[in-house]
Design an enzyme around this catalytic site. Structure first.
Site, PDB file in Angstrom:
ATOM      1  N   CYS A  81     -61.501  17.907  27.418  1.00  0.00           N
ATOM      2  CA  CYS A  81     -61.761  16.514  27.026  1.00  0.00           C
ATOM      3  C   CYS A  81     -61.766  15.608  28.262  1.00  0.00           C
ATOM      4  O   CYS A  81     -62.682  15.681  29.066  1.00  0.00           O
ATOM      5  CB  CYS A  81     -60.751  16.060  25.977  1.00  0.00           C
ATOM      6  SG  CYS A  81     -61.270  14.554  25.095  1.00  0.00           S
ATOM      7  N   HIS A 176     -61.214  20.079  21.867  1.00  0.00           N
ATOM      8  CA  HIS A 176     -59.810  20.444  22.093  1.00  0.00           C
ATOM      9  C   HIS A 176     -59.542  21.861  21.576  1.00  0.00           C
ATOM     10  O   HIS A 176     -59.278  22.047  20.387  1.00  0.00           O
ATOM     11  CB  HIS A 176     -58.882  19.449  21.395  1.00  0.00           C
ATOM     12  CG  HIS A 176     -58.802  18.126  22.076  1.00  0.00           C
ATOM     13  ND1 HIS A 176     -57.883  17.864  23.078  1.00  0.00           N
ATOM     14  CD2 HIS A 176     -59.527  16.990  21.917  1.00  0.00           C
ATOM     15  CE1 HIS A 176     -58.050  16.621  23.506  1.00  0.00           C
ATOM     16  NE2 HIS A 176     -59.038  16.070  22.815  1.00  0.00           N
ATOM     17  N   GLU A 178     -56.941  23.559  22.071  1.00  0.00           N
ATOM     18  CA  GLU A 178     -55.509  23.774  21.853  1.00  0.00           C
ATOM     19  C   GLU A 178     -55.054  23.466  20.432  1.00  0.00           C
ATOM     20  O   GLU A 178     -53.980  23.922  20.002  1.00  0.00           O
ATOM     21  CB  GLU A 178     -54.681  22.936  22.851  1.00  0.00           C
ATOM     22  CG  GLU A 178     -54.717  21.434  22.639  1.00  0.00           C
ATOM     23  CD  GLU A 178     -55.875  20.728  23.331  1.00  0.00           C
ATOM     24  OE1 GLU A 178     -55.715  19.555  23.689  1.00  0.00           O
ATOM     25  OE2 GLU A 178     -56.939  21.355  23.494  1.00  0.00           O
ATOM     26  N   GLY A 231     -24.508  25.155  15.031  1.00  0.00           N
ATOM     27  CA  GLY A 231     -25.058  26.008  13.987  1.00  0.00           C
ATOM     28  C   GLY A 231     -26.568  25.977  13.961  1.00  0.00           C
ATOM     29  O   GLY A 231     -27.207  26.773  13.274  1.00  0.00           O
ATOM     30  N   GLY A 232     -27.170  25.045  14.731  1.00  0.00           N
ATOM     31  CA  GLY A 232     -28.618  24.982  14.845  1.00  0.00           C
ATOM     32  C   GLY A 232     -29.147  26.102  15.731  1.00  0.00           C
ATOM     33  O   GLY A 232     -28.388  26.786  16.428  1.00  0.00           O
ATOM     34  N   ASP A 234     -31.061  26.077  18.524  1.00  0.00           N
ATOM     35  CA  ASP A 234     -31.006  25.939  19.975  1.00  0.00           C
ATOM     36  C   ASP A 234     -29.610  26.209  20.527  1.00  0.00           C
ATOM     37  O   ASP A 234     -29.443  26.974  21.479  1.00  0.00           O
ATOM     38  CB  ASP A 234     -31.486  24.547  20.392  1.00  0.00           C
ATOM     39  CG  ASP A 234     -32.908  24.266  19.950  1.00  0.00           C
ATOM     40  OD1 ASP A 234     -33.663  25.227  19.741  1.00  0.00           O
ATOM     41  OD2 ASP A 234     -33.265  23.081  19.797  1.00  0.00           O
ATOM     42  N   SER A 235     -28.593  25.570  19.948  1.00  0.00           N
ATOM     43  CA  SER A 235     -27.236  25.777  20.470  1.00  0.00           C
ATOM     44  C   SER A 235     -26.759  27.201  20.210  1.00  0.00           C
ATOM     45  O   SER A 235     -26.035  27.781  21.020  1.00  0.00           O
ATOM     46  CB  SER A 235     -26.257  24.760  19.870  1.00  0.00           C
ATOM     47  OG  SER A 235     -26.031  24.999  18.493  1.00  0.00           O
ATOM     48  N   SER A 236     -27.180  27.793  19.096  1.00  0.00           N
ATOM     49  CA  SER A 236     -26.762  29.165  18.782  1.00  0.00           C
ATOM     50  C   SER A 236     -27.354  30.165  19.774  1.00  0.00           C
ATOM     51  O   SER A 236     -26.659  31.065  20.263  1.00  0.00           O
ATOM     52  CB  SER A 236     -27.181  29.536  17.359  1.00  0.00           C
ATOM     53  OG  SER A 236     -26.525  28.729  16.400  1.00  0.00           O
TER      54      SER A 236
END
Length: 539
Positions: A81, A176, A178, A231-232, A234-236
């Site tokens: 683009c 586009h 993507e 418990g999410g 990412d942190s797990s």
């Protein structure tokens, strides 16, 4: 060392999608601002460069250009683009304002047999021309090809919708590739990075574990680390990866604010204490959180209170761990990109995890972010490779304030208990119900989705507690109890979303079970609002 693709961002809202498509081809890439220095481009040593789109105009904003080093490196370049337009201008072509702007679907004809598009088509015309269904979003257009370029594609409104200088490996498309709306877009980007650029497809999460573990050990040495475990996902995953690297040098702090999902605390403790044998400090702060939320009805005020109290509780626990020198966070790559924290001289702001705010500075700790180069889908892959159960890794998103923003108005323990149970029933029905051929025939799902659970076919699903009562009849008696709304959406990026067309039988079972099993709720409704105009969460 991995081969690397450099993506230069000119301000497009979908630049991250370019990076995701490249990573899906198992090639490492990074997004950086378009105005990085020539030295940065050379030191990055990319296998290829991709120029993103932009809301700007090439002939109005003369500052938005690719660094000269991009053209001096001798590596393939793909312009998308606006990236096509700046390529044209910088290499001697001409761009002008179009009388026929294109926004949305277009049918594009490929010309010549360039390496980028050869054999890639959605259908053929009666004359035998290969056609692609693509997504356009542009006002300017290339009016004159730069020297050495040939026409690669066109649409009725855009005579030059693609151009190529194959001798130098320069390709550009006005559409586009993507976005998912361009049906063959992923194939086009994959061909560019694998075949034209010749990048090695060795960016694989299972292999990444060894590299990440070595890097953590090098960073941390024999020092101790603390991590806020929510418990999410990412942190797990961050906790599992760091524990793999340094074992008992990691202490996780799990704060229960009284607004978690049903049995969530037990699941987290069973996983990290039981299976991984990690050190976990469990803090039940529900009385503190619910006490401060009493009488508060404004959604933003509730969020601020929950965030403030979390920081206070976490800070108190962290100060007890006097040997800790590092604070670990589950920051992922979109957080870094959106905050301007990419690895250039412009990287001045690193986005803090919503739960820990400015804790690194307050506690005098160094920051450890082992997931900061990964997208969410890569984090999930990494979690599975680390041995976390799929039901944890592939859970739907859950807001940081927890049920506090799924209880409309004032938050009370009674309301949280009712909502927890209603939500668990809805999720259980979604997990236990698979899509059928009848569902596919009715247009509720695709044929390829038959046999998958409706939980996996939705992007996010949950119950919302409404602090209003309605009249009902149960047995021979009149009831006057609360209402809950069920919400399920399908989306690819969470920026827009469609409400999920769930089978009536599934909704009926969920409603009947909630009304019969959750004393205090006598009416269930289903939210059929899309985003926009509604948001996914109610608050």
């Amino acid at each position: 060392m991995h081969d690397k693709i450099l993506i230069l961002d000119f301000g497009s809202q979908v630049t991250q999608l370019i990076a995701r498509r490249v990573r899906e081809a198992h090639v490492y890439c990074e997004i950086h601002p378009n105005d990085v220095s020539d030295d940065f481009v050379r030191e990055f040593a990319p296998k290829a460069v991709i120029l993103s789109g932009s809301h700007a105009s090439t002939y109005e904003d003369h500052q938005l250009r690719a660094p000269q080093a991009v053209w001096d490196l001798g590596v393939p370049v793909l312009g998308i683009c606006y990236g096509m337009q700046t390529m044209a201008v910088q290499l001697g072509g001409k761009v002008e304002w179009s009388d026929h702007r294109e926004f949305g679907y277009a049918e594009m004809r490929a010309h010549g047999h360039t390496r980028l598009l050869d054999g890639i088509e959605d259908f053929k015309t009666d004359e035998g021309h290969g056609m692609l269904k693509v997504w356009m979003s542009h006002g300017d257009k290339v009016a004159e090809l730069p020297p050495g370029f040939a026409l690669m594609a066109s649409t009725p409104s855009c005579p030059i919708a693609g151009m190529a200088d194959e001798a130098r490996g320069y390709y550009a498309v006005q559409f586009h590739p993507e976005v998912t709306h361009t049906l063959k877009g992923r194939q086009i980007i994959e061909r560019f990075v694998l075949q034209i650029a010749g990048a090695k497809p060795d960016w694989i999460m299972k292999n990444h574990i060894e590299e990440a573990v070595a890097k953590i050990r090098e960073q941390v040495g024999d020092e101790e680390v603390i991590l806020g475990l929510s418990g999410g996902v990412d942190s797990s995953v961050a906790a599992a990866l760091i524990h793999r690297a340094i074992g008992d040098q990691l202490t996780c702090v799990f704060v229960d604010h009284g607004l978690l999902r049903l049995n969530e605390g037990k699941m987290v403790l069973d996983m990290f204490e039981g299976r991984l044998h990690a050190k976990v400090v469990h803090v039940d702060a529900s009385e503190q959180f619910l006490g401060h939320l009493a009488g508060v009805t404004d959604p933003e005020a509730k969020r601020k209170i929950i965030g403030r109290e979390f920081v206070e509780v976490f800070q108190a626990e962290a100060q007890k761990l006097s040997k800790a020198k590092w604070l670990a966070q589950g920051t992922i790559y979109p957080d870094v990109v959106e905050s301007g924290g990419t690895k250039t001289k412009k990287a001045t702001t690193i986005k803090s995890h919503h739960n820990v705010g400015g804790l690194p500075e307050t506690l005098g700790l160094k920051l450890l972010e082992p997931l900061r180069d990964l997208f969410k889908d890569e984090v999930r892959e990494l979690g599975v490779a680390l041995g976390l159960p799929p039901e944890m890794v592939y859970r739907h998103p859950f807001p940081g304030p927890g049920l506090g923003v799924r209880i409309l108005g004032e938050v009370k323990r009674e309301f949280a208990d009712l909502l927890r149970r209603a939500d668990a029933i809805f999720i259980e029905e979604l997990r236990n119900t698979t899509a059928t051929a009848h569902d596919a025939a009715a247009g509720l799902c695709g044929e390829a989705d038959v046999g998958k659970s409706w939980y996996d076919l939705t992007s996010q699903a949950f119950a919302v507690f409404l602090p209003v009562k309605s009249v009902g009849v149960m047995g021979d008696g009149r009831t006057y109890d609360y209402v809950t709304s069920l919400r399920a959406v399908q989306t690819t990026d969470f920026m827009t979303a469609h409400w999920a067309h769930l089978p009536y039988a599934l909704l009926g079972r969920a409603s009947n079970r909630i009304i019969n099993e959750v004393r205090g709720i006598n009416r269930v409704v289903y939210d059929i609002s899309g985003k926009p105009p509604a948001t996914i969460e109610w608050e």
